[in-house]
Design a protein around this motif. Sequence first.
Motif, PDB file in Angstrom:
ATOM      1  N   VAL A   6       0.948  35.503  26.362  1.00 47.62           N
ATOM      2  CA  VAL A   6      -0.142  35.242  27.307  1.00 47.62           C
ATOM      3  C   VAL A   6      -1.123  34.315  26.606  1.00 47.62           C
ATOM      4  CG1 VAL A   6      -1.979  36.247  28.710  1.00 47.62           C
ATOM      5  CG2 VAL A   6       0.139  37.532  28.322  1.00 47.62           C
ATOM      6  N   GLU A   7      -1.411  33.202  27.208  1.00 48.74           N
ATOM      7  CA  GLU A   7      -2.271  32.214  26.569  1.00 48.74           C
ATOM      8  C   GLU A   7      -3.321  31.727  27.569  1.00 48.74           C
ATOM      9  OE1 GLU A   7      -2.938  30.711  23.522  1.00 48.74           O
ATOM     10  OE2 GLU A   7      -4.440  29.791  24.816  1.00 48.74           O
ATOM     11  N   ALA A   8      -4.577  31.747  27.140  1.00 48.25           N
ATOM     12  CA  ALA A   8      -5.672  31.357  28.029  1.00 48.25           C
ATOM     13  C   ALA A   8      -5.688  29.863  28.311  1.00 48.25           C
ATOM     14  CB  ALA A   8      -7.002  31.777  27.406  1.00 48.25           C
ATOM     15  N   GLY A   9      -5.215  29.078  27.357  1.00 50.41           N
ATOM     16  CA  GLY A   9      -5.335  27.624  27.493  1.00 50.41           C
ATOM     17  C   GLY A   9      -4.059  26.966  27.964  1.00 50.41           C
ATOM     18  N   PRO A  10      -4.047  25.627  27.926  1.00 51.94           N
ATOM     19  CA  PRO A  10      -2.893  24.873  28.424  1.00 51.94           C
ATOM     20  C   PRO A  10      -1.783  24.729  27.383  1.00 51.94           C
ATOM     21  CG  PRO A  10      -4.622  23.366  27.722  1.00 51.94           C
ATOM     22  CD  PRO A  10      -5.154  24.764  27.486  1.00 51.94           C
ATOM     23  N   ASP A  11      -0.652  24.242  27.830  1.00 50.68           N
ATOM     24  CA  ASP A  11       0.430  23.831  26.938  1.00 50.68           C
ATOM     25  C   ASP A  11       0.114  22.397  26.549  1.00 50.68           C
ATOM     26  OD1 ASP A  11       2.672  22.951  25.731  1.00 50.68           O
ATOM     27  OD2 ASP A  11       4.035  23.319  27.402  1.00 50.68           O
ATOM     28  N   ARG A  12      -0.282  22.214  25.293  1.00 51.95           N
ATOM     29  CA  ARG A  12      -0.698  20.867  24.902  1.00 51.95           C
ATOM     30  C   ARG A  12       0.482  20.027  24.485  1.00 51.95           C
ATOM     31  NH1 ARG A  12      -5.650  23.114  21.889  1.00 51.95           N
ATOM     32  NH2 ARG A  12      -3.915  24.307  21.142  1.00 51.95           N
ATOM     33  N   ARG A  13       0.659  18.925  25.144  1.00 50.59           N
ATOM     34  CA  ARG A  13       1.661  17.948  24.715  1.00 50.59           C
ATOM     35  C   ARG A  13       0.973  16.601  24.691  1.00 50.59           C
ATOM     36  NH1 ARG A  13       7.442  20.036  26.618  1.00 50.59           N
ATOM     37  NH2 ARG A  13       6.877  22.181  26.985  1.00 50.59           N
ATOM     38  N   GLY A  14       1.653  15.580  24.254  1.00 48.44           N
ATOM     39  CA  GLY A  14       1.052  14.248  24.263  1.00 48.44           C
ATOM     40  C   GLY A  14       0.241  13.998  23.015  1.00 48.44           C
ATOM     41  N   LEU A  60      -1.507  26.365  23.708  1.00 48.93           N
ATOM     42  CA  LEU A  60      -0.330  26.630  22.887  1.00 48.93           C
ATOM     43  C   LEU A  60      -0.511  26.073  21.478  1.00 48.93           C
ATOM     44  CD1 LEU A  60       1.972  28.176  24.036  1.00 48.93           C
ATOM     45  CD2 LEU A  60       3.273  26.068  24.165  1.00 48.93           C
ATOM     46  N   GLY A  61      -0.307  26.906  20.471  1.00 42.14           N
ATOM     47  CA  GLY A  61      -0.527  26.480  19.086  1.00 42.14           C
ATOM     48  C   GLY A  61      -1.888  26.920  18.577  1.00 42.14           C
ATOM     49  N   GLY A  62      -2.780  27.329  19.471  1.00 40.07           N
ATOM     50  CA  GLY A  62      -4.113  27.821  19.060  1.00 40.07           C
ATOM     51  C   GLY A  62      -4.814  26.822  18.157  1.00 40.07           C
ATOM     52  N   GLY A  63      -5.426  27.334  17.088  1.00 37.12           N
ATOM     53  CA  GLY A  63      -6.144  26.474  16.150  1.00 37.12           C
ATOM     54  C   GLY A  63      -5.218  25.462  15.490  1.00 37.12           C
ATOM     55  N   ALA A  65      -3.203  23.524  16.714  1.00 36.04           N
ATOM     56  CA  ALA A  65      -3.056  22.282  17.464  1.00 36.04           C
ATOM     57  C   ALA A  65      -4.278  21.376  17.330  1.00 36.04           C
ATOM     58  CB  ALA A  65      -2.770  22.596  18.930  1.00 36.04           C
ATOM     59  N   ILE A  66      -5.345  21.881  16.696  1.00 31.54           N
ATOM     60  CA  ILE A  66      -6.513  21.001  16.496  1.00 31.54           C
ATOM     61  C   ILE A  66      -6.992  21.044  15.048  1.00 31.54           C
ATOM     62  CG2 ILE A  66      -7.328  21.218  18.885  1.00 31.54           C
ATOM     63  CD1 ILE A  66      -9.564  23.091  17.783  1.00 31.54           C
ATOM     64  N   ASN A  67      -6.284  21.747  14.173  1.00 30.82           N
ATOM     65  CA  ASN A  67      -6.846  21.929  12.824  1.00 30.82           C
ATOM     66  C   ASN A  67      -6.494  20.780  11.878  1.00 30.82           C
ATOM     67  OD1 ASN A  67      -4.315  22.401  11.822  1.00 30.82           O
ATOM     68  ND2 ASN A  67      -4.575  24.589  11.558  1.00 30.82           N
ATOM     69  N   SER A  68      -6.820  20.971  10.595  1.00 29.53           N
ATOM     70  CA  SER A  68      -6.613  19.882   9.619  1.00 29.53           C
ATOM     71  C   SER A  68      -5.222  19.907   9.012  1.00 29.53           C
ATOM     72  CB  SER A  68      -7.638  19.981   8.491  1.00 29.53           C
ATOM     73  OG  SER A  68      -8.896  20.283   8.982  1.00 29.53           O
ATOM     74  N   LEU A  69      -4.354  20.765   9.493  1.00 28.32           N
ATOM     75  CA  LEU A  69      -2.926  20.808   9.128  1.00 28.32           C
ATOM     76  C   LEU A  69      -2.616  21.366   7.740  1.00 28.32           C
ATOM     77  CD1 LEU A  69      -2.078  17.187  10.320  1.00 28.32           C
ATOM     78  CD2 LEU A  69      -1.461  19.234  11.520  1.00 28.32           C
ATOM     79  N   MET A  70      -3.640  21.703   6.964  1.00 32.57           N
ATOM     80  CA  MET A  70      -3.373  22.126   5.583  1.00 32.57           C
ATOM     81  C   MET A  70      -2.627  23.451   5.548  1.00 32.57           C
ATOM     82  SD  MET A  70      -6.749  21.163   3.470  1.00 32.57           S
ATOM     83  CE  MET A  70      -7.945  21.502   4.731  1.00 32.57           C
ATOM     84  N   TYR A  71      -1.548  23.472   4.771  1.00 33.78           N
ATOM     85  CA  TYR A  71      -0.736  24.682   4.647  1.00 33.78           C
ATOM     86  C   TYR A  71      -1.055  25.331   3.304  1.00 33.78           C
ATOM     87  CZ  TYR A  71       3.290  27.729   4.134  1.00 33.78           C
ATOM     88  OH  TYR A  71       4.090  28.820   3.938  1.00 33.78           O
ATOM     89  N   LEU A  72      -1.754  26.427   3.334  1.00 32.49           N
ATOM     90  CA  LEU A  72      -2.195  27.060   2.091  1.00 32.49           C
ATOM     91  C   LEU A  72      -2.199  28.571   2.263  1.00 32.49           C
ATOM     92  CD1 LEU A  72      -3.297  26.248  -0.694  1.00 32.49           C
ATOM     93  CD2 LEU A  72      -5.584  26.286   0.279  1.00 32.49           C
ATOM     94  N   GLU A 168       4.341  13.786  12.721  1.00 31.32           N
ATOM     95  CA  GLU A 168       3.510  14.355  13.783  1.00 31.32           C
ATOM     96  C   GLU A 168       3.019  15.750  13.427  1.00 31.32           C
ATOM     97  OE1 GLU A 168       5.706  14.354  17.420  1.00 31.32           O
ATOM     98  OE2 GLU A 168       5.392  12.208  17.728  1.00 31.32           O
ATOM     99  N   ARG A 169       1.890  16.122  14.018  1.00 26.50           N
ATOM    100  CA  ARG A 169       1.352  17.472  13.891  1.00 26.50           C
ATOM    101  C   ARG A 169       2.421  18.504  14.273  1.00 26.50           C
ATOM    102  NH1 ARG A 169      -3.642  20.008  14.244  1.00 26.50           N
ATOM    103  NH2 ARG A 169      -4.656  17.994  13.974  1.00 26.50           N
ATOM    104  N   PHE A 170       2.493  19.576  13.498  1.00 26.23           N
ATOM    105  CA  PHE A 170       3.460  20.633  13.824  1.00 26.23           C
ATOM    106  C   PHE A 170       2.725  21.970  13.807  1.00 26.23           C
ATOM    107  CE2 PHE A 170       7.103  23.423  13.310  1.00 26.23           C
ATOM    108  CZ  PHE A 170       7.999  22.843  14.180  1.00 26.23           C
ATOM    109  N   HIS A 171       2.698  22.666  14.936  1.00 20.46           N
ATOM    110  CA  HIS A 171       1.957  23.926  14.994  1.00 20.46           C
ATOM    111  C   HIS A 171       2.853  25.066  15.493  1.00 20.46           C
ATOM    112  CE1 HIS A 171       1.738  23.408  19.323  1.00 20.46           C
ATOM    113  NE2 HIS A 171       1.146  22.240  19.167  1.00 20.46           N
ATOM    114  N   THR A 172       2.309  26.270  15.510  1.00 21.81           N
ATOM    115  CA  THR A 172       3.143  27.433  15.830  1.00 21.81           C
ATOM    116  C   THR A 172       3.728  27.362  17.242  1.00 21.81           C
ATOM    117  OG1 THR A 172       1.082  28.561  16.361  1.00 21.81           O
ATOM    118  CG2 THR A 172       2.085  29.089  14.239  1.00 21.81           C
ATOM    119  N   GLY A 173       3.011  26.701  18.150  1.00 16.44           N
ATOM    120  CA  GLY A 173       3.548  26.537  19.509  1.00 16.44           C
ATOM    121  C   GLY A 173       4.836  25.734  19.476  1.00 16.44           C
TER     122      GLY A 173
END
Length: 227
Positions: A6-14, A60-63, A65-72, A168-173
Amino acid sequence: MHVALVEAGPDRRGVLANCTAAGMVAALVPRKNASNYGFATTAQAGLKQRSDFHPLGRGLGGGGAINSLMYLRGHRSDYDDWAAMGNPGWSYADVLPYFTKAENNQTHHDAFHGDAGPVWWKSCALTTPTTASSNRPAKRRACPSTLDFNGATQEGYNSVQVMMKGGERFHTGKAHINPPSGRAPEPDADDRHALTARSCSRGKRAVGVRCHGGQRQAPSPGGARSL
Ligand SMILES: Cc1cc2nc3c(=O)[nH]c(=O)nc-3n(C[C@H](O)[C@H](O)[C@H](O)COP(=O)(O)OP(=O)(O)OC[C@H]3O[C@@H](n4cnc5c(N)ncnc54)[C@H](O)[C@@H]3O)c2cc1C
Protein backbone atom coordinates in the motif's frame (compact mmCIF):
# COMPACT_ATOMS: atom_id res chain seq x y z
CA MET A 1 3.87 -16.00 1.88
CA HIS A 2 1.68 -13.24 0.45
CA VAL A 3 2.63 -9.59 0.37
CA ALA A 4 0.41 -6.55 -0.08
CA LEU A 5 1.86 -3.18 -0.93
CA VAL A 6 0.00 0.00 0.00
CA GLU A 7 1.61 3.24 -1.08
CA ALA A 8 0.28 6.77 -0.59
CA GLY A 9 2.16 8.24 -3.53
CA PRO A 10 2.49 7.59 -7.25
CA ASP A 11 4.52 5.06 -9.20
CA ARG A 12 7.40 7.25 -10.27
CA ARG A 13 8.82 6.62 -13.69
CA GLY A 14 10.53 8.91 -16.16
CA VAL A 15 13.20 11.49 -15.59
CA LEU A 16 12.62 12.16 -11.88
CA ALA A 17 12.82 8.47 -11.04
CA ASN A 18 15.78 7.66 -13.29
CA CYS A 19 18.04 10.67 -13.52
CA THR A 20 20.45 10.64 -10.62
CA ALA A 21 20.62 14.42 -10.29
CA ALA A 22 17.04 15.42 -11.12
CA GLY A 23 15.49 13.52 -8.22
CA MET A 24 17.88 15.15 -5.76
CA VAL A 25 17.35 18.65 -7.12
CA ALA A 26 13.58 18.17 -6.98
CA ALA A 27 13.89 16.98 -3.38
CA LEU A 28 15.77 20.05 -2.30
CA VAL A 29 13.38 22.59 -3.80
CA PRO A 30 11.74 23.55 -0.52
CA ARG A 31 8.23 22.75 -1.58
CA LYS A 32 5.94 19.78 -1.25
CA ASN A 33 4.97 17.93 -4.44
CA ALA A 34 3.65 14.54 -5.56
CA SER A 35 6.99 12.85 -4.81
CA ASN A 36 7.94 14.70 -1.65
CA TYR A 37 5.95 15.27 1.54
CA GLY A 38 8.04 18.42 2.00
CA PHE A 39 7.58 18.72 5.77
CA ALA A 40 8.76 21.65 7.84
CA THR A 41 10.36 21.15 11.24
CA THR A 42 9.08 22.86 14.36
CA ALA A 43 10.81 26.13 15.24
CA GLN A 44 14.45 25.36 16.06
CA ALA A 45 16.19 27.18 18.90
CA GLY A 46 19.55 26.62 17.16
CA LEU A 47 18.19 28.35 14.03
CA LYS A 48 16.92 31.44 15.86
CA GLN A 49 13.45 29.86 15.98
CA ARG A 50 13.27 29.37 12.23
CA SER A 51 11.83 26.12 10.96
CA ASP A 52 13.71 24.11 8.35
CA PHE A 53 12.63 22.23 5.23
CA HIS A 54 12.49 18.47 5.76
CA PRO A 55 12.14 16.45 2.53
CA LEU A 56 10.61 12.96 2.70
CA GLY A 57 10.04 10.71 -0.31
CA ARG A 58 6.51 9.77 -1.37
CA GLY A 59 5.68 7.12 -3.99
CA LEU A 60 7.21 3.88 -5.17
CA GLY A 61 10.77 3.69 -3.85
CA GLY A 62 10.02 6.13 -0.99
CA GLY A 63 13.04 8.21 -0.02
CA GLY A 64 15.21 6.09 -2.32
CA ALA A 65 13.59 7.75 -5.34
CA ILE A 66 14.67 11.25 -4.30
CA ASN A 67 17.71 10.67 -2.10
CA SER A 68 21.45 11.10 -2.71
CA LEU A 69 21.87 7.41 -3.63
CA MET A 70 24.65 6.74 -1.11
CA TYR A 71 24.81 3.11 -0.06
CA LEU A 72 26.20 2.91 3.46
CA ARG A 73 25.46 0.30 6.12
CA GLY A 74 25.66 1.05 9.79
CA HIS A 75 29.02 0.56 11.47
CA ARG A 76 29.64 -3.03 12.59
CA SER A 77 30.02 -1.86 16.21
CA ASP A 78 26.43 -0.47 16.16
CA TYR A 79 25.03 -3.93 15.40
CA ASP A 80 27.34 -5.60 17.92
CA ASP A 81 26.19 -3.09 20.57
CA TRP A 82 22.55 -3.93 19.85
CA ALA A 83 23.28 -7.65 20.30
CA ALA A 84 25.23 -6.93 23.50
CA MET A 85 22.20 -5.03 24.84
CA GLY A 86 20.24 -8.29 24.74
CA ASN A 87 18.97 -8.49 21.17
CA PRO A 88 19.93 -11.88 19.78
CA GLY A 89 20.25 -12.02 16.00
CA TRP A 90 21.36 -8.38 15.60
CA SER A 91 25.14 -8.67 15.76
CA TYR A 92 27.11 -7.70 12.63
CA ALA A 93 27.84 -11.36 11.91
CA ASP A 94 24.09 -12.07 12.16
CA VAL A 95 22.94 -9.28 9.82
CA LEU A 96 25.76 -9.50 7.26
CA PRO A 97 24.17 -12.44 5.34
CA TYR A 98 21.04 -10.32 4.81
CA PHE A 99 23.06 -7.38 3.47
CA THR A 100 24.95 -9.63 1.06
CA LYS A 101 21.76 -11.42 0.00
CA ALA A 102 20.10 -8.10 -0.91
CA GLU A 103 23.04 -6.77 -2.91
CA ASN A 104 23.78 -6.87 -6.58
CA ASN A 105 27.05 -5.05 -6.18
CA GLN A 106 29.12 -4.29 -9.21
CA THR A 107 32.44 -3.42 -7.58
CA HIS A 108 33.52 -5.55 -4.64
CA HIS A 109 33.62 -9.32 -4.72
CA ASP A 110 34.46 -10.68 -1.28
CA ALA A 111 32.84 -12.05 1.89
CA PHE A 112 31.28 -8.66 2.71
CA HIS A 113 29.28 -8.44 -0.51
CA GLY A 114 26.82 -10.21 -2.77
CA ASP A 115 26.25 -9.93 -6.50
CA ALA A 116 23.04 -11.88 -7.03
CA GLY A 117 20.48 -9.84 -5.09
CA PRO A 118 17.91 -7.32 -6.30
CA VAL A 119 19.52 -4.06 -5.07
CA TRP A 120 22.13 -2.67 -7.49
CA TRP A 121 24.99 -0.50 -6.35
CA LYS A 122 28.57 0.31 -7.32
CA SER A 123 31.45 2.45 -6.21
CA CYS A 124 31.14 5.93 -7.64
CA ALA A 125 33.81 6.23 -10.32
CA LEU A 126 33.32 9.97 -10.68
CA THR A 127 36.33 12.19 -10.01
CA THR A 128 35.48 15.86 -10.19
CA PRO A 129 37.11 19.04 -8.88
CA THR A 130 34.63 18.80 -5.96
CA THR A 131 35.62 15.25 -4.98
CA ALA A 132 39.31 16.15 -5.33
CA SER A 133 38.94 19.21 -3.10
CA SER A 134 36.93 17.34 -0.46
CA ASN A 135 39.56 14.57 -0.36
CA ARG A 136 42.44 17.04 0.02
CA PRO A 137 41.90 17.94 3.73
CA ALA A 138 41.54 14.24 4.59
CA LYS A 139 44.85 13.51 2.88
CA ARG A 140 46.50 16.48 4.60
CA ARG A 141 45.42 15.21 8.00
CA ALA A 142 46.66 11.73 7.12
CA CYS A 143 43.18 10.20 7.47
CA PRO A 144 43.22 6.69 6.08
CA SER A 145 41.42 6.14 2.80
CA THR A 146 39.19 3.11 2.35
CA LEU A 147 38.10 1.54 -0.89
CA ASP A 148 35.01 0.03 0.70
CA PHE A 149 32.92 1.75 3.40
CA ASN A 150 30.84 -1.42 3.69
CA GLY A 151 33.78 -3.81 3.89
CA ALA A 152 36.42 -4.88 6.38
CA THR A 153 37.49 -1.31 7.23
CA GLN A 154 34.56 1.07 7.35
CA GLU A 155 36.45 4.13 8.47
CA GLY A 156 38.29 6.35 6.03
CA TYR A 157 37.59 8.65 3.13
CA ASN A 158 36.92 8.06 -0.53
CA SER A 159 34.17 8.38 -3.11
CA VAL A 160 30.88 6.93 -1.99
CA GLN A 161 29.09 3.81 -3.16
CA VAL A 162 25.85 4.59 -4.96
CA MET A 163 22.62 2.79 -5.75
CA MET A 164 22.70 3.00 -9.54
CA LYS A 165 22.24 0.71 -12.49
CA GLY A 166 23.30 1.58 -16.03
CA GLY A 167 23.94 5.17 -14.96
CA GLU A 168 20.43 5.54 -13.59
CA ARG A 169 19.02 5.89 -10.08
CA PHE A 170 18.11 2.51 -8.60
CA HIS A 171 15.71 2.33 -5.66
CA THR A 172 13.76 -0.32 -3.76
CA GLY A 173 10.70 0.19 -5.97
CA LYS A 174 12.78 -0.77 -8.99
CA ALA A 175 14.42 -3.62 -7.09
CA HIS A 176 11.26 -5.27 -5.84
CA ILE A 177 8.19 -3.90 -7.64
CA ASN A 178 9.19 -2.80 -11.15
CA PRO A 179 12.31 -4.87 -11.75
CA PRO A 180 14.04 -3.87 -15.00
CA SER A 181 14.51 -7.53 -15.83
CA GLY A 182 10.77 -7.81 -16.33
CA ARG A 183 10.48 -10.26 -13.44
CA ALA A 184 6.85 -10.57 -12.31
CA PRO A 185 5.90 -8.03 -9.62
CA GLU A 186 6.37 -9.50 -6.18
CA PRO A 187 3.37 -8.24 -4.19
CA ASP A 188 0.15 -10.19 -4.53
CA ALA A 189 -1.80 -7.00 -4.10
CA ASP A 190 -0.58 -3.53 -4.84
CA ASP A 191 -2.37 -0.25 -4.27
CA ARG A 192 -0.80 3.12 -5.12
CA HIS A 193 -2.28 6.48 -4.15
CA ALA A 194 -3.75 4.76 -1.10
CA LEU A 195 -3.17 6.20 2.34
CA THR A 196 -3.23 3.66 5.15
CA ALA A 197 -5.32 5.00 7.99
CA ARG A 198 -5.15 2.05 10.40
CA SER A 199 -4.42 -1.62 10.64
CA CYS A 200 -7.18 -4.11 11.41
CA SER A 201 -6.70 -7.08 13.67
CA ARG A 202 -8.60 -10.20 14.66
CA GLY A 203 -7.61 -11.03 18.20
CA LYS A 204 -3.84 -10.61 18.28
CA ARG A 205 -3.46 -11.21 14.54
CA ALA A 206 -3.19 -8.39 11.98
CA VAL A 207 -5.52 -9.26 9.10
CA GLY A 208 -5.55 -6.15 6.90
CA VAL A 209 -5.34 -2.42 6.63
CA ARG A 210 -7.94 0.28 6.22
CA CYS A 211 -7.07 2.85 3.60
CA HIS A 212 -8.37 6.32 3.08
CA GLY A 213 -11.56 6.07 1.08
CA GLY A 214 -12.76 3.14 3.18
CA GLN A 215 -11.19 0.32 1.17
CA ARG A 216 -10.10 -2.66 3.16
CA GLN A 217 -7.49 -4.74 1.46
CA ALA A 218 -5.74 -7.93 2.44
CA PRO A 219 -3.58 -10.43 0.63
CA SER A 220 -5.64 -13.33 -0.63
CA PRO A 221 -4.45 -16.94 -0.74
CA GLY A 222 -4.72 -17.11 -4.56
CA GLY A 223 -2.55 -14.06 -5.02
CA ALA A 224 -5.39 -11.93 -6.40
CA ARG A 225 -6.45 -8.72 -4.71
CA SER A 226 -9.38 -8.97 -2.30
CA LEU A 227 -11.15 -5.90 -1.02
C1 LIG B 1 16.77 14.35 0.20
C2 LIG B 1 17.17 13.05 0.86
C3 LIG B 1 18.47 12.56 0.69
C4 LIG B 1 18.87 11.36 1.31
N1 LIG B 1 20.09 10.82 1.02
C5 LIG B 1 20.39 9.56 1.45
C6 LIG B 1 21.55 8.86 0.98
O1 LIG B 1 22.30 9.35 0.16
N2 LIG B 1 21.81 7.62 1.50
C7 LIG B 1 20.97 7.02 2.39
O2 LIG B 1 21.26 5.88 2.82
N3 LIG B 1 19.85 7.64 2.82
C8 LIG B 1 19.53 8.87 2.34
N4 LIG B 1 18.35 9.45 2.72
C9 LIG B 1 17.49 8.72 3.65
C10 LIG B 1 16.83 7.50 2.99
O3 LIG B 1 16.29 7.82 1.72
C11 LIG B 1 15.73 7.00 3.95
O4 LIG B 1 16.34 6.70 5.20
C12 LIG B 1 15.04 5.73 3.43
O5 LIG B 1 14.45 5.98 2.20
C13 LIG B 1 14.01 5.29 4.47
O6 LIG B 1 13.40 4.11 3.97
P1 LIG B 1 12.05 3.59 4.57
O7 LIG B 1 11.67 2.39 3.75
O8 LIG B 1 12.19 3.45 6.05
O9 LIG B 1 10.97 4.75 4.38
P2 LIG B 1 10.61 5.69 3.08
O10 LIG B 1 11.67 5.50 2.04
O11 LIG B 1 10.35 7.01 3.65
O12 LIG B 1 9.31 4.98 2.55
C14 LIG B 1 8.08 5.07 3.22
C15 LIG B 1 6.99 4.99 2.15
O13 LIG B 1 5.74 4.74 2.82
C16 LIG B 1 4.74 5.60 2.28
N5 LIG B 1 3.78 5.87 3.36
C17 LIG B 1 4.03 6.52 4.52
N6 LIG B 1 2.89 6.57 5.26
C18 LIG B 1 1.93 5.92 4.53
C19 LIG B 1 0.55 5.63 4.76
N7 LIG B 1 -0.08 5.98 5.89
N8 LIG B 1 -0.13 4.98 3.80
C20 LIG B 1 0.49 4.58 2.63
N9 LIG B 1 1.80 4.82 2.36
C21 LIG B 1 2.49 5.49 3.31
C22 LIG B 1 5.48 6.86 1.84
O14 LIG B 1 4.75 7.56 0.82
C23 LIG B 1 6.83 6.30 1.36
O15 LIG B 1 6.83 6.01 -0.03
C24 LIG B 1 17.94 10.66 2.14
C25 LIG B 1 16.63 11.16 2.31
C26 LIG B 1 16.25 12.32 1.67
C27 LIG B 1 14.82 12.79 1.82
